[in-house]
Design a protein around this motif. Structure first.
Motif, PDB file in Angstrom:
ATOM      1  N   SER A   1     -88.485  10.868  18.120  1.00  0.00           N
ATOM      2  CA  SER A   1     -87.395  10.499  16.464  1.00  0.00           C
ATOM      3  C   SER A   1     -87.393   9.372  15.557  1.00  0.00           C
ATOM      4  O   SER A   1     -87.367   9.127  14.242  1.00  0.00           O
ATOM      5  CB  SER A   1     -85.732  10.211  17.170  1.00  0.00           C
ATOM      6  OG  SER A   1     -86.247   9.151  17.744  1.00  0.00           O
ATOM      7  N   ASP A   2     -88.979   8.922  15.837  1.00  0.00           N
ATOM      8  CA  ASP A   2     -89.426   7.389  15.571  1.00  0.00           C
ATOM      9  C   ASP A   2     -90.864   7.277  15.397  1.00  0.00           C
ATOM     10  O   ASP A   2     -91.930   7.139  16.337  1.00  0.00           O
ATOM     11  CB  ASP A   2     -88.473   6.340  16.078  1.00  0.00           C
ATOM     12  CG  ASP A   2     -89.200   4.474  15.524  1.00  0.00           C
ATOM     13  OD1 ASP A   2     -90.371   5.248  14.361  1.00  0.00           O
ATOM     14  OD2 ASP A   2     -88.582   4.249  15.630  1.00  0.00           O
TER      15      ASP A   2
ATOM     16  N   GLY B   1     -79.714   3.321  28.273  1.00  0.00           N
ATOM     17  CA  GLY B   1     -79.744   4.401  27.489  1.00  0.00           C
ATOM     18  C   GLY B   1     -79.747   4.409  26.579  1.00  0.00           C
ATOM     19  O   GLY B   1     -80.557   3.016  25.662  1.00  0.00           O
ATOM     20  N   VAL B   2     -80.737   5.390  25.753  1.00  0.00           N
ATOM     21  CA  VAL B   2     -80.863   5.483  24.150  1.00  0.00           C
ATOM     22  C   VAL B   2     -80.461   4.573  23.525  1.00  0.00           C
ATOM     23  O   VAL B   2     -81.128   3.987  22.789  1.00  0.00           O
ATOM     24  CB  VAL B   2     -81.217   6.698  23.726  1.00  0.00           C
ATOM     25  CG1 VAL B   2     -80.621   7.713  23.146  1.00  0.00           C
ATOM     26  CG2 VAL B   2     -82.640   7.330  22.808  1.00  0.00           C
ATOM     27  N   GLU B   3     -79.286   4.145  22.943  1.00  0.00           N
ATOM     28  CA  GLU B   3     -78.407   3.542  22.110  1.00  0.00           C
ATOM     29  C   GLU B   3     -79.030   2.328  22.264  1.00  0.00           C
ATOM     30  O   GLU B   3     -79.119   2.180  20.781  1.00  0.00           O
ATOM     31  CB  GLU B   3     -76.860   4.003  21.830  1.00  0.00           C
ATOM     32  CG  GLU B   3     -76.958   5.522  20.558  1.00  0.00           C
ATOM     33  CD  GLU B   3     -77.536   5.851  19.726  1.00  0.00           C
ATOM     34  OE1 GLU B   3     -77.805   5.283  19.262  1.00  0.00           O
ATOM     35  OE2 GLU B   3     -78.126   6.977  20.504  1.00  0.00           O
ATOM     36  N   LEU B   4     -78.741   2.030  23.045  1.00  0.00           N
ATOM     37  CA  LEU B   4     -78.754   0.314  23.551  1.00  0.00           C
ATOM     38  C   LEU B   4     -80.779  -0.128  22.653  1.00  0.00           C
ATOM     39  O   LEU B   4     -81.287  -1.050  22.263  1.00  0.00           O
ATOM     40  CB  LEU B   4     -78.884  -0.708  24.259  1.00  0.00           C
ATOM     41  CG  LEU B   4     -79.130  -2.067  24.911  1.00  0.00           C
ATOM     42  CD1 LEU B   4     -78.232  -2.702  24.696  1.00  0.00           C
ATOM     43  CD2 LEU B   4     -78.962  -2.361  26.246  1.00  0.00           C
TER      44      LEU B   4
ATOM     45  N   ASP C   1     -84.971   8.724  27.406  1.00  0.00           N
ATOM     46  CA  ASP C   1     -84.893   8.250  26.252  1.00  0.00           C
ATOM     47  C   ASP C   1     -85.710   7.960  25.894  1.00  0.00           C
ATOM     48  O   ASP C   1     -85.717   8.283  24.396  1.00  0.00           O
ATOM     49  CB  ASP C   1     -83.275   7.555  27.120  1.00  0.00           C
ATOM     50  CG  ASP C   1     -82.712   7.516  27.386  1.00  0.00           C
ATOM     51  OD1 ASP C   1     -81.726   9.244  27.200  1.00  0.00           O
ATOM     52  OD2 ASP C   1     -81.817   6.677  28.054  1.00  0.00           O
TER      53      ASP C   1
ATOM     54  N   ARG D   1     -82.079   1.325  20.927  1.00  0.00           N
ATOM     55  CA  ARG D   1     -83.167   1.733  19.632  1.00  0.00           C
ATOM     56  C   ARG D   1     -81.880   0.766  19.320  1.00  0.00           C
ATOM     57  O   ARG D   1     -82.593   0.326  18.087  1.00  0.00           O
ATOM     58  CB  ARG D   1     -81.774   3.232  18.858  1.00  0.00           C
ATOM     59  CG  ARG D   1     -82.511   4.277  19.014  1.00  0.00           C
ATOM     60  CD  ARG D   1     -82.087   5.314  18.382  1.00  0.00           C
ATOM     61  NE  ARG D   1     -82.587   6.620  18.099  1.00  0.00           N
ATOM     62  CZ  ARG D   1     -82.501   8.061  18.814  1.00  0.00           C
ATOM     63  NH1 ARG D   1     -81.166   7.279  19.599  1.00  0.00           N
ATOM     64  NH2 ARG D   1     -82.545   9.146  18.782  1.00  0.00           N
ATOM     65  N   LYS D   2     -81.847   0.454  19.255  1.00  0.00           N
ATOM     66  CA  LYS D   2     -80.670  -1.598  19.040  1.00  0.00           C
ATOM     67  C   LYS D   2     -81.195  -2.413  18.276  1.00  0.00           C
ATOM     68  O   LYS D   2     -81.734  -2.954  17.665  1.00  0.00           O
ATOM     69  CB  LYS D   2     -79.111  -1.826  19.413  1.00  0.00           C
ATOM     70  CG  LYS D   2     -78.519  -1.053  19.018  1.00  0.00           C
ATOM     71  CD  LYS D   2     -76.908  -1.340  19.598  1.00  0.00           C
ATOM     72  CE  LYS D   2     -75.725  -0.588  19.427  1.00  0.00           C
ATOM     73  NZ  LYS D   2     -74.181  -1.265  20.104  1.00  0.00           N
TER      74      LYS D   2
ATOM     75  N   LEU E   1     -86.871   8.590  22.144  1.00  0.00           N
ATOM     76  CA  LEU E   1     -87.239   8.222  21.497  1.00  0.00           C
ATOM     77  C   LEU E   1     -88.711   7.844  19.580  1.00  0.00           C
ATOM     78  O   LEU E   1     -88.987   8.078  18.953  1.00  0.00           O
ATOM     79  CB  LEU E   1     -87.343   6.133  21.585  1.00  0.00           C
ATOM     80  CG  LEU E   1     -85.843   5.480  22.563  1.00  0.00           C
ATOM     81  CD1 LEU E   1     -86.525   4.595  23.206  1.00  0.00           C
ATOM     82  CD2 LEU E   1     -85.215   5.199  20.692  1.00  0.00           C
TER      83      LEU E   1
ATOM     84  N   LYS F   1     -84.108  -1.560  16.321  1.00  0.00           N
ATOM     85  CA  LYS F   1     -83.879  -1.570  15.280  1.00  0.00           C
ATOM     86  C   LYS F   1     -84.081  -3.541  15.076  1.00  0.00           C
ATOM     87  O   LYS F   1     -84.919  -3.973  13.940  1.00  0.00           O
ATOM     88  CB  LYS F   1     -82.695  -1.129  14.959  1.00  0.00           C
ATOM     89  CG  LYS F   1     -82.325  -1.906  13.608  1.00  0.00           C
ATOM     90  CD  LYS F   1     -80.710  -1.365  13.075  1.00  0.00           C
ATOM     91  CE  LYS F   1     -79.909  -1.903  11.999  1.00  0.00           C
ATOM     92  NZ  LYS F   1     -78.784  -0.773  11.540  1.00  0.00           N
TER      93      LYS F   1
END
Length: 176
Positions: free
Chosen positions: A50-51, A163-166, A43, A168-169, A47, A172
């Motif tokens: 992708s960033d 997880g990667v989505e949390l 994860d 990312r949030k 990140l 952000k």
């Protein structure tokens, strides 16, 4: 004091996985023997990939026994001798190994990366490395971290393999 300010004041113990200026920093407290850290590693790598504006900082938090301390000492010695790029590759490989990481396995991996065994052993056993680990442990305690992995993004503390989505949030939110 906020988590980000505590990290700022402990900058000498920080090392970057990837070299980037970044507008947001994701700090991970990890243990090479933590199964959750091993599962979270892809994860974090995703990140980074992708960033391009994300700075990732890894802090050794060897809480799972003497083998973890040994592996952390070697990892920090790799960073001091070879720099952040080689240390990042070492980290990716050691966190990705199956089974327990210890000083022997960490040394073998470092040697595969072309690092001189004697120099590495001397550096890993030095007082500076012990000080970095002690400082990281004390900082984690002040932050109230209870396990690994633990992530800090801005003033948010996120514990566990989330997880990667949390993540990312949280990144952000830190940018806003």
């Amino acid at each position: 004091m906020s988590p980000s300010k505590m990290l700022f004041f402990s900058r000498k113990t920080i090392w970057r996985w990837e070299i980037t200026a970044g507008d947001v920093t994701l700090v991970e407290f990890f243990d090479f023997n933590c199964a959750y850290c091993k599962r979270a590693a892809p994860d974090v790598q995703a990140l980074v990939a992708s960033d391009p504006n994300l700075r990732v900082v890894l802090k050794d938090f060897p809480i799972l026994g003497e083998q973890s301390v040994e592996a952390a000492k070697v990892g920090l010695a790799v960073k001091r001798l070879m720099g952040a790029v080689v240390a990042g590759e070492f980290h990716k490989r050691l966190i990705g190994l199956q089974g327990r990481a210890d000083g022997r396995r960490a040394m073998e991996l470092a040697e595969e990366l072309g690092i001189d065994h004697q120099r590495l052993e001397t550096e890993a056993s030095g007082k500076d490395i012990e000080t970095i680990i002690a400082t990281n442990l004390a900082l984690a305690q002040r932050l109230g971290l209870t396990g690994t992995p633990s992530f800090i993004v801005g003033d948010s503390i996120i514990e566990g393999e989330v997880g990667v989505e949390l993540l990312r949030k949280a990144i952000k939110a830190a940018r806003q």
